[in-house]
Design a protein around this motif. Structure first.
Motif, mmCIF file in Angstrom:
data_model
loop_
_atom_site.group_PDB
_atom_site.id
_atom_site.type_symbol
_atom_site.label_atom_id
_atom_site.label_comp_id
_atom_site.label_asym_id
_atom_site.label_seq_id
_atom_site.Cartn_x
_atom_site.Cartn_y
_atom_site.Cartn_z
ATOM 1 N N VAL A 161 0.835 -1.203 0.000
ATOM 2 C CA VAL A 161 0.000 0.000 0.000
ATOM 3 C C VAL A 161 0.871 1.255 0.000
ATOM 4 O O VAL A 161 0.609 2.221 -0.739
ATOM 5 N N LEU A 162 1.926 1.247 0.824
ATOM 6 C CA LEU A 162 2.817 2.405 0.860
ATOM 7 C C LEU A 162 3.521 2.623 -0.482
ATOM 8 O O LEU A 162 3.729 3.763 -0.908
ATOM 9 N N ALA A 163 3.883 1.531 -1.136
ATOM 10 C CA ALA A 163 4.522 1.648 -2.454
ATOM 11 C C ALA A 163 3.600 2.356 -3.436
ATOM 12 O O ALA A 163 4.019 3.262 -4.175
ATOM 13 N N VAL A 164 2.320 1.974 -3.444
ATOM 14 C CA VAL A 164 1.350 2.624 -4.329
ATOM 15 C C VAL A 164 1.244 4.113 -3.994
ATOM 16 O O VAL A 164 1.248 4.979 -4.885
ATOM 17 N N GLY A 165 1.161 4.416 -2.701
ATOM 18 C CA GLY A 165 1.026 5.804 -2.276
ATOM 19 C C GLY A 165 2.225 6.665 -2.627
ATOM 20 O O GLY A 165 2.085 7.766 -3.178
ATOM 21 N N TRP A 166 3.424 6.159 -2.333
ATOM 22 C CA TRP A 166 4.628 6.962 -2.570
ATOM 23 C C TRP A 166 4.970 7.069 -4.045
ATOM 24 O O TRP A 166 5.439 8.111 -4.509
ATOM 25 N N ILE A 167 4.743 6.019 -4.809
ATOM 26 C CA ILE A 167 4.969 6.104 -6.253
ATOM 27 C C ILE A 167 3.990 7.106 -6.866
ATOM 28 O O ILE A 167 4.362 7.917 -7.732
ATOM 29 N N SER A 168 2.739 7.085 -6.397
ATOM 30 C CA SER A 168 1.751 8.043 -6.891
ATOM 31 C C SER A 168 2.163 9.471 -6.544
ATOM 32 O O SER A 168 2.018 10.394 -7.364
ATOM 33 N N PHE A 169 2.691 9.664 -5.345
ATOM 34 C CA PHE A 169 3.145 10.998 -4.948
ATOM 35 C C PHE A 169 4.327 11.437 -5.802
ATOM 36 O O PHE A 169 4.408 12.609 -6.224
ATOM 37 N N ALA A 170 5.253 10.524 -6.083
ATOM 38 C CA ALA A 170 6.399 10.847 -6.938
ATOM 39 C C ALA A 170 5.932 11.254 -8.335
ATOM 40 O O ALA A 170 6.473 12.202 -8.926
ATOM 41 N N VAL A 171 4.929 10.562 -8.855
ATOM 42 C CA VAL A 171 4.388 10.909 -10.165
ATOM 43 C C VAL A 171 3.770 12.306 -10.127
ATOM 44 O O VAL A 171 3.943 13.111 -11.058
#
Length: 239
Positions: A161-171
């Protein structure tokens, strides 16, 4: 409380929780053992256990593993204001992508303490196998498989879940939807771990184990420190 006060307290929470989780990671999983030194697991029970996890915490005392698990789990609530702080860096917090990132990171924060604490039980059960008579091993190994399944579900869910959140934030950073410059996408925690982890192989013991165990939260501390010392004024000017 004024907005500036909320920002200050959120920064304090983010730095404190990052430091506490680094300490927790080092205490509960900051080891770098050679599995071949433990033939009971690397040879005799290699087909029944995850050898890496079975040998990871054998050198840790119960008090050390317990402290590491608890300092992370009990400071978990501080992840909530830290997540709110990240949300404030969106140019428009009402946009769907901002709300999406916020709620996904919140979900990851809520899931994380259980996954972190689960390392204690895995470490203790395999220490029990290692230090008891072989007659008790079948039951302990079965219990260990249950603990590993619990850890995989709890920790895997949190990391996923954190990976999805942080990758989305990076995008979002790359698409210029935040107050941050595009290069800050490289310092978001999930991305930054790929740059920190190779350092482990360059370090001697015990530092290699410390970095390997705490890599994600070292990235957290680096990220939030960057926000604090470089970009804090951007939030205050947003008022």
């Amino acid at each position: 409380m004024k907005y500036s006060g909320k920002i200050s307290w959120s920064f304090a929470a983010a730095i404190v929780v990052s430091v506490c989780w680094i300490i927790g990671d080092i205490y509960v999983a900051g080891f770098d053992p050679n599995p071949s030194d433990y033939p009971l697991f690397s040879k005799m029970y290699a087909d029944q256990v995850n050898v890496e996890f079975a040998t990871l915490m054998l050198e840790g005392s119960t008090s050390r593993l317990m402290f590491g698990a608890l300092i992370g789990a009990l400071t978990g609530p501080l992840l909530l204001p830290a997540t709110w702080l990240v949300y404030q860096f969106f140019k428009d917090t009402q946009k769907w992508y901002a709300v999406f990132v916020y709620w996904v990171l919140l979900a990851g924060a809520v899931l994380s303490p259980l996954g972190h604490a689960g390392f204690f039980y895995v470490g203790e059960i395999y220490k029990a196998v290692y230090h008891t008579d072989s007659a008790s091993h079948p039951y302990l190994l079965e219990t260990g498989r249950g603990f590993m399944k619990m850890l995989n579900i709890a920790w895997g869910s949190a990391i996923g879940v954190l990976a999805v959140g942080w990758i989305s934030f990076a995008v979002c950073i790359l698409l210029n939807q935040t107050l941050l410059p595009r290069w800050m996408a490289l310092l978001t925690p999930f991305v930054l771990t790929f740059f920190i982890f190779p350092i482990k192989g360059l370090l001697p013991l015990p530092f290699s184990g410390w970095v390997g165990g705490a890599v994600f939260n070292i990235a957290y501390l680096t990220f939030f420190s960057s926000l604090l010392f470089i970009f804090r004024k951007k939030l205050l000017n947003k008022i």
